[in-house]
Design a protein around this motif. Structure first.
Motif, PDB file in Angstrom:
ATOM      1  N   PHE A 141      36.963  35.658  42.015  1.00 41.44           N
ATOM      2  CA  PHE A 141      37.266  36.936  41.373  1.00 41.44           C
ATOM      3  C   PHE A 141      36.370  38.053  41.899  1.00 41.44           C
ATOM      4  O   PHE A 141      36.786  39.210  41.965  1.00 41.44           O
ATOM      5  N   ALA A 142      35.146  37.731  42.299  1.00 40.81           N
ATOM      6  CA  ALA A 142      34.234  38.763  42.805  1.00 40.81           C
ATOM      7  C   ALA A 142      34.809  39.449  44.026  1.00 40.81           C
ATOM      8  O   ALA A 142      34.839  40.690  44.111  1.00 40.81           O
ATOM      9  N   SER A 143      35.268  38.672  44.993  1.00 38.74           N
ATOM     10  CA  SER A 143      35.752  39.276  46.245  1.00 38.74           C
ATOM     11  C   SER A 143      37.192  39.749  46.145  1.00 38.74           C
ATOM     12  O   SER A 143      37.559  40.773  46.747  1.00 38.74           O
ATOM     13  N   ASN A 144      38.022  39.043  45.405  1.00 37.68           N
ATOM     14  CA  ASN A 144      39.455  39.328  45.396  1.00 37.68           C
ATOM     15  C   ASN A 144      39.901  40.321  44.332  1.00 37.68           C
ATOM     16  O   ASN A 144      40.997  40.882  44.447  1.00 37.68           O
ATOM     17  N   ALA A 145      39.098  40.542  43.302  1.00 36.77           N
ATOM     18  CA  ALA A 145      39.533  41.419  42.212  1.00 36.77           C
ATOM     19  C   ALA A 145      38.454  42.399  41.773  1.00 36.77           C
ATOM     20  O   ALA A 145      38.682  43.605  41.707  1.00 36.77           O
ATOM     21  N   ARG A 146      37.256  41.890  41.467  1.00 32.05           N
ATOM     22  CA  ARG A 146      36.232  42.770  40.909  1.00 32.05           C
ATOM     23  C   ARG A 146      35.740  43.807  41.917  1.00 32.05           C
ATOM     24  O   ARG A 146      35.705  45.011  41.621  1.00 32.05           O
ATOM     25  N   ALA A 147      35.359  43.373  43.105  1.00 33.52           N
ATOM     26  CA  ALA A 147      34.845  44.317  44.099  1.00 33.52           C
ATOM     27  C   ALA A 147      35.880  45.379  44.477  1.00 33.52           C
ATOM     28  O   ALA A 147      35.537  46.570  44.549  1.00 33.52           O
ATOM     29  N   PRO A 148      37.141  45.013  44.736  1.00 31.36           N
ATOM     30  CA  PRO A 148      38.114  46.065  45.053  1.00 31.36           C
ATOM     31  C   PRO A 148      38.259  47.116  43.958  1.00 31.36           C
ATOM     32  O   PRO A 148      38.374  48.314  44.248  1.00 31.36           O
ATOM     33  N   LEU A 149      38.225  46.674  42.696  1.00 32.20           N
ATOM     34  CA  LEU A 149      38.363  47.635  41.591  1.00 32.20           C
ATOM     35  C   LEU A 149      37.187  48.597  41.550  1.00 32.20           C
ATOM     36  O   LEU A 149      37.360  49.823  41.475  1.00 32.20           O
ATOM     37  N   PHE A 150      35.975  48.060  41.630  1.00 32.43           N
ATOM     38  CA  PHE A 150      34.819  48.934  41.476  1.00 32.43           C
ATOM     39  C   PHE A 150      34.521  49.734  42.738  1.00 32.43           C
ATOM     40  O   PHE A 150      33.938  50.822  42.660  1.00 32.43           O
ATOM     41  N   LEU A 151      34.917  49.243  43.895  1.00 28.17           N
ATOM     42  CA  LEU A 151      34.863  50.087  45.087  1.00 28.17           C
ATOM     43  C   LEU A 151      35.841  51.251  44.950  1.00 28.17           C
ATOM     44  O   LEU A 151      35.518  52.392  45.313  1.00 28.17           O
ATOM     45  N   ALA A 152      37.029  50.966  44.442  1.00 27.38           N
ATOM     46  CA  ALA A 152      38.009  52.033  44.229  1.00 27.38           C
ATOM     47  C   ALA A 152      37.475  53.064  43.246  1.00 27.38           C
ATOM     48  O   ALA A 152      37.643  54.280  43.442  1.00 27.38           O
ATOM     49  N   GLN A 153      36.818  52.592  42.201  1.00 26.11           N
ATOM     50  CA  GLN A 153      36.263  53.521  41.206  1.00 26.11           C
ATOM     51  C   GLN A 153      35.198  54.419  41.829  1.00 26.11           C
ATOM     52  O   GLN A 153      35.180  55.638  41.595  1.00 26.11           O
ATOM     53  N   ALA A 154      34.312  53.833  42.636  1.00 27.26           N
ATOM     54  CA  ALA A 154      33.260  54.626  43.269  1.00 27.26           C
ATOM     55  C   ALA A 154      33.816  55.578  44.317  1.00 27.26           C
ATOM     56  O   ALA A 154      33.303  56.694  44.505  1.00 27.26           O
TER      57      ALA A 154
END
Length: 248
Positions: free
Chosen positions: A110-123
């Motif tokens: 989930f870290a690489s496939n879901a969480r990181a993309p979401l929070f990179l998008a937010q930033a």
């Protein structure tokens, strides 16, 4: 005027590296993320810098470390003073058969496939909005068609698919958000990944109407099109699977 800038995660090899070359040839300067594959990324950067000096920035990070995500965006802005595109390409892929799946595997996938993309998008969102930019997420046909023995991976990619659609609503009209969903492009080759044997590969291709694997170049061109040309397209998934979703 400065050139458009794209931040690409997992850019050292395979589809990420080909995407970097494709966007660089299309005129982008690049912030290139890697986790461990420094030698491969150094070779890629040398190639791109030979073509256009001063056009790359190297970003090392474990995407599971939350603080590194806004830092990557900040470093990109600090170097180029703009951000036009985010390509969430990095992906973990390991088998998690039910009966032996663990919370640690859940966290990794989930870290690489879901969480990181979401929070990179937010930033990245405020900077992308300032440029009328776009996000492309790398999903998978297994976000919608489960793969036996890989339940957690499928769940993580399904989360990314929904994030793509939800972010398209939240970030519009200033930022477009789309996804590319590959089928058989490159067979798994990293330690811990479960590569299908020759018979299984043949069986998958037999259920693919185009009867072949796709190429990283075809995926990269789809990413470029979504970033540069698909100006009235958001919240969509581009299936690059040779028609395999039709056959199940």
């Amino acid at each position: 005027m400065s050139r458009p800038v794209a931040l690409i995660t997992g850019s050292a090899h395979r589809i990420g590296a080909v995407t970097a070359r494709t966007l660089h040839a299309a005129g982008y300067d690049l912030a290139l993320h890697y986790r461990r594959s420094r030698a491969e990324l150094d070779a890629l950067v040398a190639e791109l810098e030979a073509a256009r000096a001063g056009s790359t920035l190297i970003l090392q990070a474990d995407l599971a470390e939350f603080d590194r995500l806004p830092e990557m965006v900040a470093r990109t802005i600090g170097r180029f003073d703009r951000l036009d595109a985010l390509v969430n390409n990095a992906s973990g892929f390991i088998p998690t058969p039910i009966g032996s799946a663990t919370p640690a595997q859940w966290d990794v996938l989930f870290a690489s496939n879901a969480r990181a993309p979401l929070f990179l998008a937010q930033a990245a969102a405020p900077h992308l909005a300032a440029r009328g930019g776009a996000i492309v997420n790398m999903t998978d046909i297994y976000a919608e068609r489960p793969l036996a023995g890989h339940t957690i991976y499928c769940m993580a990619k399904a989360a990314l698919l929904m994030a793509t659609r939800s972010l398209a609503i939240e970030l519009g009209p200033d930022v477009r958000v789309n996804a590319v969903s590959p089928g058989a492009i490159l067979w798994p080759q990293n330690p811990g990944e479960h590569a299908p044997d020759a018979a299984a590969q043949a069986e998958k291709l037999a259920r693919t109407p185009l009867r072949r694997t796709g190429t990283p170049a075809e995926v990269a061109e789809a990413v470029r099109w979504l970033l540069q040309d698909a100006s009235y397209c958001t919240g969509q998934v581009l299936y690059l699977d040779g028609g395999r979703m039709l056959a199940g």
